[in-house]
Design a protein around this motif. Structure first.
Motif, short mmCIF file in Angstrom:
data_model
loop_
_atom_site.label_atom_id
_atom_site.label_comp_id
_atom_site.label_asym_id
_atom_site.label_seq_id
_atom_site.Cartn_x
_atom_site.Cartn_y
_atom_site.Cartn_z
N PRO A 16 0.82 -1.23 0.00
CA PRO A 16 0.00 0.00 0.00
C PRO A 16 0.85 1.27 0.00
O PRO A 16 1.94 1.31 0.56
CB PRO A 16 -0.81 -0.12 1.30
CG PRO A 16 -0.80 -1.58 1.62
CD PRO A 16 0.52 -2.09 1.15
N HIS A 17 0.32 2.29 -0.63
CA HIS A 17 0.95 3.61 -0.60
C HIS A 17 -0.16 4.65 -0.64
O HIS A 17 -1.35 4.32 -0.68
CB HIS A 17 1.94 3.78 -1.76
CG HIS A 17 1.37 3.52 -3.12
ND1 HIS A 17 0.66 4.47 -3.83
CD2 HIS A 17 1.39 2.40 -3.90
CE1 HIS A 17 0.29 3.96 -5.00
NE2 HIS A 17 0.71 2.71 -5.06
N GLU A 18 0.22 5.92 -0.65
CA GLU A 18 -0.76 7.00 -0.50
C GLU A 18 -1.84 6.98 -1.57
O GLU A 18 -3.00 7.28 -1.31
CB GLU A 18 -0.04 8.35 -0.52
CG GLU A 18 -0.95 9.54 -0.25
CD GLU A 18 -0.22 10.86 -0.22
OE1 GLU A 18 -0.87 11.91 -0.01
OE2 GLU A 18 1.02 10.85 -0.41
N VAL A 31 3.00 -7.22 8.27
CA VAL A 31 4.21 -6.49 8.63
C VAL A 31 4.00 -5.71 9.92
O VAL A 31 4.88 -5.66 10.79
CB VAL A 31 4.64 -5.55 7.49
CG1 VAL A 31 5.73 -4.58 7.96
CG2 VAL A 31 5.14 -6.35 6.30
N ASP A 32 2.83 -5.11 10.07
CA ASP A 32 2.54 -4.32 11.27
C ASP A 32 2.56 -5.17 12.53
O ASP A 32 2.79 -4.64 13.64
CB ASP A 32 1.19 -3.61 11.12
CG ASP A 32 1.25 -2.48 10.10
OD1 ASP A 32 2.36 -2.09 9.71
OD2 ASP A 32 0.17 -2.01 9.69
N HIS A 40 14.47 -4.06 12.77
CA HIS A 40 14.07 -3.22 11.64
C HIS A 40 13.48 -4.12 10.54
O HIS A 40 13.89 -5.26 10.38
CB HIS A 40 15.25 -2.43 11.07
CG HIS A 40 14.83 -1.38 10.09
ND1 HIS A 40 14.31 -0.16 10.48
CD2 HIS A 40 14.82 -1.37 8.73
CE1 HIS A 40 14.03 0.56 9.41
NE2 HIS A 40 14.32 -0.15 8.34
N VAL A 41 12.53 -3.57 9.80
CA VAL A 41 11.92 -4.28 8.68
C VAL A 41 12.04 -3.40 7.43
O VAL A 41 11.62 -2.24 7.43
CB VAL A 41 10.43 -4.58 8.93
CG1 VAL A 41 9.82 -5.31 7.73
CG2 VAL A 41 10.25 -5.41 10.20
N ASP A 42 12.65 -3.96 6.39
CA ASP A 42 12.69 -3.30 5.09
C ASP A 42 11.69 -4.01 4.18
O ASP A 42 11.67 -5.25 4.09
CB ASP A 42 14.09 -3.39 4.46
CG ASP A 42 15.06 -2.43 5.12
OD1 ASP A 42 14.74 -1.23 5.20
OD2 ASP A 42 16.15 -2.88 5.54
N TYR A 75 7.68 4.28 8.53
CA TYR A 75 6.85 4.41 9.72
C TYR A 75 7.37 3.44 10.77
O TYR A 75 7.82 2.34 10.43
CB TYR A 75 5.37 4.16 9.41
CG TYR A 75 5.02 2.76 8.96
CD1 TYR A 75 4.51 1.83 9.86
CD2 TYR A 75 5.20 2.36 7.64
CE1 TYR A 75 4.18 0.54 9.45
CE2 TYR A 75 4.86 1.08 7.22
CZ TYR A 75 4.36 0.17 8.13
OH TYR A 75 4.05 -1.10 7.73
N ASP A 76 7.35 3.88 12.00
CA ASP A 76 7.89 3.07 13.11
C ASP A 76 9.29 2.55 12.74
O ASP A 76 10.14 3.33 12.36
CB ASP A 76 6.93 1.93 13.44
CG ASP A 76 5.55 2.44 13.87
OD1 ASP A 76 5.50 3.57 14.40
OD2 ASP A 76 4.56 1.73 13.68
N ASN A 77 9.50 1.24 12.79
CA ASN A 77 10.79 0.66 12.42
C ASN A 77 10.71 -0.03 11.06
O ASN A 77 11.43 -1.01 10.78
CB ASN A 77 11.25 -0.34 13.49
CG ASN A 77 10.28 -1.50 13.67
OD1 ASN A 77 9.07 -1.35 13.46
ND2 ASN A 77 10.78 -2.67 14.07
#
Length: 235
Positions: A16-18, A31-32, A40-42, A75-77
């Motif tokens: 997802p993106h804007e 992922v969340d 960290h998550v890439d 966002y976050d990590n």
């Protein structure tokens, strides 16, 4: 206490993106949850390259048009990158998508100096293929979740596509959301010990505990009618 020592790399066909908050939102939901267990998550989303000048063309796939405006974000990590690779909407070009996507992903990894301990790819091709190629180069374990619907999955099973077969043989674990489909891998003699069944989950926080009548009243639906519910993304 959770020890956040490791980094996770996610490879997905979409994220997802804007301009598109729906496509593969289930990957972001996972992922969340997973981000709480990693330092960290890439996330690298494989995105067909579409010049913005062509984004209004009616001949272009609607999702591709929206992806023309996708921008990297954090966002976050979690850091999200959109790997734009060149492809055409034809079968011969689709076969090359995996290699083209892999080249772009490797450039992003080198440019961002990413360090990861585990790779999780979503969908077999091209994401799973890219994940398998990354395993070759970086010597990191790869988990693949095969999300394809049954028709798409069976098409892959009977395709004799060497890149798909290579992917399934080379990854360390394969998760299928449909338990019945695990037996289909036997046709290709995929190592059974790497196969896992894990159905899609959901967040209970999104649902209110109530009986059916209360739900109908809240939604202003008739109490004496049979109601069919369809959950989908309409284009």
């Amino acid at each position: 206490m959770i020890s956040k020592k490791f980094n996770l790399l996610i490879i997905s066909d979409r994220y997802p993106h804007e301009k598109d908050t729906i496509s593969s939102s289930f990957v972001k939901s996972q992922v969340d949850c997973l981000k709480n267990y990693f330092a960290h998550v890439d996330v690298i989303a494989l995105t067909p390259f579409v010049p913005r000048l062509l984004s209004r063309s009616s001949f272009m796939n609607p999702r591709w048009r929206r992806d023309a405006f996708a921008q990297d974000y954090e966002y976050d990590n979690v850091s999200v990158f959109f790997a734009r690779y060149f492809t055409l909407p034809f079968e011969f070009s689709r076969r090359r998508r995996g290699d083209e996507a892999f080249k772009v992903v490797e450039k992003i990894i080198r440019r961002r100096k990413m360090h990861f301990d585990l790779i999780h790819a979503h969908f077999t091709y091209p994401s799973g293929y890219v994940g398998a190629k990354l395993k070759e180069d970086h010597k990191k374990p790869v988990i693949l979740t095969v999300h394809e619907d049954r028709d798409g999955f069976l098409k892959e099973i009977f395709s004799n596509n060497r890149k798909i077969i290579y992917t399934w043989n080379f990854v360390d674990k394969i998760i299928r959301v449909n338990k019945k489909d695990l037996m289909e891998f036997k046709r290709l003699q995929i190592d059974e010990s790497k196969l896992m069944f894990l159905p899609n989950g959901y967040s209970q926080d999104l649902f209110l505990p109530m009986d059916s009548n209360n739900a109908r009243i809240k939604l202003k639906l008739p109490l004496d009618r049979m109601i069919l519910v369809n959950i989908a993304s309409l284009e």
